[in-house]
Design an enzyme around this catalytic site. Structure first.
Site, PDB file in Angstrom:
ATOM      1  N   SER A 178     -26.154  11.034  -3.784  1.00 25.63           N
ATOM      2  CA  SER A 178     -26.213  11.871  -2.588  1.00 25.63           C
ATOM      3  C   SER A 178     -25.681  13.289  -2.778  1.00 25.63           C
ATOM      4  CB  SER A 178     -25.447  11.196  -1.450  1.00 25.63           C
ATOM      5  OG  SER A 178     -24.101  10.994  -1.830  1.00 25.63           O
ATOM      6  N   HIS A 206     -30.824   7.174  -0.108  1.00 30.85           N
ATOM      7  CA  HIS A 206     -31.518   8.468  -0.192  1.00 30.85           C
ATOM      8  C   HIS A 206     -32.892   8.375  -0.853  1.00 30.85           C
ATOM      9  CE1 HIS A 206     -28.268  10.940   1.335  1.00 30.85           C
ATOM     10  NE2 HIS A 206     -27.454  10.111   0.719  1.00 30.85           N
ATOM     11  N   LYS A 237     -31.678   7.878   6.931  1.00 30.88           N
ATOM     12  CA  LYS A 237     -31.977   9.075   6.157  1.00 30.88           C
ATOM     13  C   LYS A 237     -33.463   9.425   6.329  1.00 30.88           C
ATOM     14  CE  LYS A 237     -27.734   9.044   4.887  1.00 30.88           C
ATOM     15  NZ  LYS A 237     -27.001   8.264   3.906  1.00 30.88           N
TER      16      LYS A 237
END
Ligand SMILES: *Cc1c(COP(=O)(O)O)cnc(C)c1O
Length: 386
Positions: A178, A206, A237
Site C-alpha cells: 500500500s 489493493h 478500495k
C-alpha cells in the site's frame, strides 16, 4: 489530561499531528472540500466505482427490501440472502471452496489471524504488511518472525531457522503493497509455503479489482488462485464500497464461522452495503477497460516521473510514491499541491522509512490530468527550492 496533551504536543513538535478533512461531496475524479474542487489523487477509488449510478441504484433497492441496519450478528439473524450471493460469487471467482464476508478488512485480518493461529505457532510476516495484519498477529499470541520486504532469501533462511519448533506455520503477505506500490513474489511464496509446510495467507486489498483478467488480484494474474490457503481482500478500495472477504477451503471457513470473534461478536454491516459490493464486483469483473486504463495511466505517470529523475521506488501499480528529502518537505509539497487544487497526501516517518507523496490513481482520470499533476508538481518543487 496532561498525558494526552503532552503526547499530542509531542506529535505536533515532530510535524506528525494529524487531523481529519471534511469532504462535502464527491463527483467522479473530484472531491469538494470547503466549497473548493480538488483532483483526487488520494483515495483508493481505483476503478471509479464509488459513485457509480448502477451501484447507487442497487443500494437503494436493497434498502427498500431489507431496511437500513442488518439487525444482528451474522450468526444470530443478521444474514440477508444478499451476503450469501456475494459469497457465492467470491467463491467461484476466487476458485476456492468457500467464502466468508466480514465488516471490514481490519476485522477480517484481526479476526482470522488471531483465530487460526495460537501460541504454539509461528507467523512469517513481510515487514511492510498492513497494520491490521500485525494487530491480528499480536492478538493471536503466535511467534512473529518478520522478514525483509519481498526478500525471499531472508524468508527462506527464517523458515529454516524458526519453522521446526512450532506447531502450525503461516506466511502472510500483502500482494500489492500500500505504500510502495510494488508486488509480492507470489510464486516464490507458494513454493516456500509448500516446502516448509506452512499456510499461505494473502491480502489483496489493493490488488482486488485491479489485477488479473477478472480483477481477482495478483493470484489471478499469476495463475495461482488455487495455490493460496487463505485469500483475503476488501471491498473498501477498488470496489468503492465497504467490507472484506476471506476465501478458503470449506473446512477453514466452517472453522472461522464458529470461532472468529470479529465475525461473531459484531453486528453485520447493512445488507444494502453487501448489495452495493455485489454490484461493484460484477461491474469490475465485466468492465476490464477500467483496470486497463488505470494501469496504463500508472505506467504513463511512472515514466514521466522517472524521466524527471524522481525516485518512485519499486512501484509497478496505481500506487506511486514520490520520494521527498524529509518529512517537512513531503508535507510542504502536499500543502502546495492542495493550494493548486490537487489532493495528494504526504506519508511521513515513522509510517514509512522514506518520506513521500503517495499518489493513488483512478480509472476516471485522463492523461490530461496526469500532465496537469506533473506540471503542478514541477512548479511546486521549483517554488519550494527557491
Ligand atoms: C485498507 C487495507 C486493509 C483494511 O481494510 P478496511 O476495509 O479499510 O478495514 C487491510 N489490508 C490492507 C493491505 C489494506 O490496504
Amino acid at each position: 489530561m496532561d498525558f494526552f496533551k503532552l503526547e499530542l504536543e509531542d506529535l505536533k513538535s515532530k510535524g506528525l499531528f494529524r487531523s481529519i478533512k471534511n469532504i462535502e461531496r464527491i463527483e467522479g475524479k473530484y472531491i469538494y472540500i470547503e466549497g473548493k474542487k480538488y483532483l483526487d489523487l488520494s483515495s483508493s477509488n481505483y476503478l471509479g466505482l464509488r459513485d457509480d449510478p448502477r451501484i447507487k441504484e442497487e443500494v437503494k433497492r436493497a434498502v427498500d427490501l431489507y431496511g437500513f441496519g442488518s439487525g444482528a450478528s451474522r450468526l444470530v439473524c443478521g444474514t440477508a440472502d444478499v451476503y450469501m450471493e456475494l459469497e457465492e460469487l467470491l467463491r467461484t471467482e476466487k476458485k476456492q471452496e468457500a467464502a466468508l464476508f466480514f465488516n471490514s478488512g481490519y476485522d477480517a485480518n484481526l479476526g482470522v489471524i488471531s483465530c487460526i493461529m495460537g501460541k504454539n505457532d509461528v507467523i512469517f510476516c513481510d515487514k511492510l504488511n498492513h497494520a491490521s495484519i500485525y494487530d491480528g498477529i499480536s492478538l493471536s499470541g503466535a511467534k512473529l518472525v518478520r522478514y525483509k520486504h519481498n526478500d525471499m532469501e531472508d524468508l527462506k533462511k527464517k523458515l529454516i531457522k524458526h519453522r521446526a519448533g512450532c506447531e502450525k506455520a503461516m506466511i502472510v503477505s500483502d500482494t500489492l503493497f500500500s505504500m510502495d506500490g510494488d508486488l509480492a513474489k507470489l510464486k516464490e511464496l507458494v513454493d516456500l509455503k509448500e516446502a516448509h509446510g506452512a499456510l499461505l495467507m494473502i491480502d489483496e486489498a489493493h490488488a482486488g479489482g485491479v489485477l488479473g483478467e477478472n480483477g481477482m488480484g495478483l493470484a489471478e494474474l499469476e495463475g495461482l488462485l488455487g495455490k493460496v490457503d487463505i485469500n483475503m481482500g476488501t471491498f473498501s478500495k477498488a470496489y468503492g464500497g465497504q467490507g472484506a472477504y476471506i476465501c478458503a477451503s470449506k473446512i477453514i471457513i466452517e472453522y472461522l464461522v464458529n470461532k472468529t470473534r470479529s465475525l461473531i461478536y459484531t453486528t453485520a454491516i447493512p445488507p444494502a452495503v453487501a448489495a452495493g459490493n455485489l454490484e461493484a464486483m460484477k461491474i469490475a469483473r465485466d468492465e476490464s477497460w477500467r483496470r486497463e486504463k488505470l494501469l496504463g495511466l500508472a505506467a504513463y505517470l511512472r515514466d514521466h516521473l522517472r524521466n524527471l529523475g524522481m525516485d518512485t521506488m519499486g512501484t509497478e501499480s496505481q500506487i506511486i510514491p514520490v520520494v521527498c528529502a524529509s518529512n517537512d518537505k513531503a508535507l510542504e509539497l502536499s500543502q502546495e499541491l492542495y493550494r493548486r487544487g490537487i489532493l495528494v497526501p504526504a506519508i511521513r516517518k515513522p509510517t514509512v522509512t522514506k518520506p513521500r507523496l503517495r499518489v493513488s490513481l483512478g480509472a476516471l482520470l485522463d492523461k490530461e490530468d496526469i500532465d496537469f499533476f506533473v506540471e503542478e508538481l514541477k512548479e511546486a518543487i521549483f517554488k519550494m527550492d527557491r
